[in-house]
Design an enzyme around this catalytic site. Structure first.
Site, PDB file in Angstrom:
ATOM      1  N   ASP A  14      -5.162 -21.361 100.102  1.00  0.00           N
ATOM      2  CA  ASP A  14      -4.220 -20.865 101.186  1.00  0.00           C
ATOM      3  C   ASP A  14      -3.671 -22.821 101.101  1.00  0.00           C
ATOM      4  OD1 ASP A  14      -3.027 -20.147 103.831  1.00  0.00           O
ATOM      5  OD2 ASP A  14      -5.325 -19.640 104.647  1.00  0.00           O
ATOM      6  N   ASP A  19       2.501 -19.180 100.982  1.00  0.00           N
ATOM      7  CA  ASP A  19       1.647 -20.410 101.271  1.00  0.00           C
ATOM      8  C   ASP A  19       0.233 -19.660 100.675  1.00  0.00           C
ATOM      9  OD1 ASP A  19       1.445 -18.784 103.302  1.00  0.00           O
ATOM     10  OD2 ASP A  19       0.501 -20.377 104.490  1.00  0.00           O
ATOM     11  N   GLU A  20       0.136 -18.949 100.443  1.00  0.00           N
ATOM     12  CA  GLU A  20      -1.214 -18.289  99.962  1.00  0.00           C
ATOM     13  C   GLU A  20      -1.057 -17.190  98.644  1.00  0.00           C
ATOM     14  OE1 GLU A  20      -3.092 -16.268 102.585  1.00  0.00           O
ATOM     15  OE2 GLU A  20      -1.467 -15.696 103.676  1.00  0.00           O
TER      16      GLU A  20
END
Length: 433
Positions: free
Chosen positions: A14, A104-105
């Site tokens: 993350d 983003d993860e």
């Protein structure tokens, strides 16, 4: 069936304060300063801004009161997408089993990479080092035997850390945590559990199932009881060819304000439409998903006469569906999806009665070209002009950034859609954090 692997080989990676971190990376003058991305609603806040209590999904006016010295920036979606693509490439270099959750993860199953790259902790450090050196960003990684536990671990490793939860010590890690860490436990459910004397995850795991069913209903009781025992049978599923395109937002705090919901729906519809145009697809069915404060999930859809890739039409349909749904409760998550995708040029297209031949689609394609050239998210001015419509700075918000706070890691291994889809948080796209 056993839902926990014998070894902790699932990673949740993350990025830390992703949008704000990209801005600080690209402009050295912003480093060390409180940075807030977004206008009417905070999309992301740097850790310097979070120190003042600013968080994502917060109204911009409140963020300005808390941190008047912050630098407010409009979102640069092109820059974030470019960084995301490079980061996902780094993940794919480690293992083909990568399940992106958002820009983003992602989850990674590294069981097949152990012989080549070493223990999961070594792989986590390898990923973090590549992200740092190649992209100038930091990420936190949780390592565990299940997706749910890896997600929890990464949250407690933030910022810029690694936390490994060995499979044999899953319950040792999980049971002392407060009930709020269980996905689906919002304010209302937390109150119910506390009235029953259940304050920790361990309390929920040891509670009689009948007690939970009486208080929460069968589905919620089963869901929480399984999670409280560390059980999560889902595998990491690599991205597949999509038959739909969607986006959704999880708020930091449950939302009832219709203006915030409208702004969020517009941002989501705009992002989905642009994605469809980029891939040359259109779809006839528009669907919304609404997750309430008590984590009930409601969904509605409408099939249009012709396919669409136009944000105005997607938003208009989604808002009508939401108004007809009238959930009458505070909202934790809202999503928009276009289904039944086909190549845009293969679908019949017929302007709506009374509309001009060159209208919304042309305006939005012009906005796409402007965004590609100058960066950022551009919306046609007519989408933004009405006082009833969203503010210019408010594309889709993604909420619960940093919900799990850093805490005592003890001595765990820190060295080495019309269809309801309830209780699936870790397969849903989440917010930047």
């Amino acid at each position: 069936m056993c839902s926990m692997r014998a070894e902790a080989t699932i990673l949740h990676a993350d990025l830390d304060a992703f949008y704000a971190s990209v801005e600080q990376r690209d402009d050295p003058a912003l480093r060390g300063k409180p940075v807030i991305v977004g206008g009417g609603v905070v999309l992301a806040a740097s850790y310097e801004a979070r120190a003042f209590g600013v968080r994502s999904a917060m109204p911009g006016s409140q963020a300005r009161r808390l941190c008047p010295q912050a630098v407010f920036l409009p979102p640069d979606m092109a820059a974030y997408a470019a960084a995301s693509g490079e980061i996902m490439r780094i993940f794919a270099d480690v293992t083909p089993l990568v399940e992106p959750l958002s820009v983003d993860e992602a989850f990674l199953d590294v069981s097949g990479a152990l012989r080549l790259l070493g223990r999961p902790r070594v792989i986590a450090d390898h990923i973090r080092e590549r992200v740092r050196t190649e992209q100038g960003l930091t990420c936190s990684v949780g390592v565990a035997a299940t997706k749910y536990m890896a997600k929890l671990a990464s949250g407690r490793a933030k910022p810029d850390g690694v936390l490994v939860v060995p499979a044999a010590r899953t319950l040792e890690f999980l049971h002392p945590l407060p009930v709020e860490v269980l996905w689906g436990v919002g304010e209302r459910t937390c109150e119910v559990l506390r009235r029953l004397g259940l304050r920790t995850v361990g309390d929920v795991a040891q509670a009689p199932p009948r007690l939970l069913r009486q208080a929460l209903g069968d589905a919620a009781a089963t869901h929480l009881h399984e999670l409280a025992r560390g059980r999560d049978p889902r595998r990491v599923s690599p991205e597949r060819v999509e038959k739909s395109a969607g986006a959704e937002t999880t708020f930091d705090e449950d939302v009832a304000d219709p203006d915030v919901i409208r702004r969020t729906l517009l941002g989501l519809a705009t992002g989905v439409a642009r994605r469809l145009r980029r891939t040359g697809h259109a779809g006839r069915t528009v669907a919304i998903k609404v997750r309430l404060a008590d984590f009930r999930t409601l969904s509605r859809s409408r099939t249009l006469p012709t396919g669409t890739d136009v944000a105005h039409e997607i938003f208009s349909t989604a808002w009508q569906l939401f108004q007809a749904l009238a959930p009458g409760d505070r909202i934790r998550l809202i999503g928009v999806r276009v289904e039944g995708l086909a190549p845009a040029d293969a679908l019949p297209s017929q302007p709506a009665l009374g509309s001009r031949e060159h209208g919304w689609r042309d305006a939005e394609r012009a906005a796409d070209a402007a965004a590609d050239r100058f960066g950022g998210l551009v919306m046609p001015a007519s989408l933004l002009g009405s006082s009833r419509m969203p503010d210019k700075g408010d594309p889709a918000t993604r909420g619960t950034s940093g919900k799990s706070t850093a805490g005592d890691r003890s001595d765990l291994d820190t060295d080495a859609r019309d269809t309801e889809r309830a209780f699936d948080p870790l397969s849903d796209p989440l917010r930047p954090s």
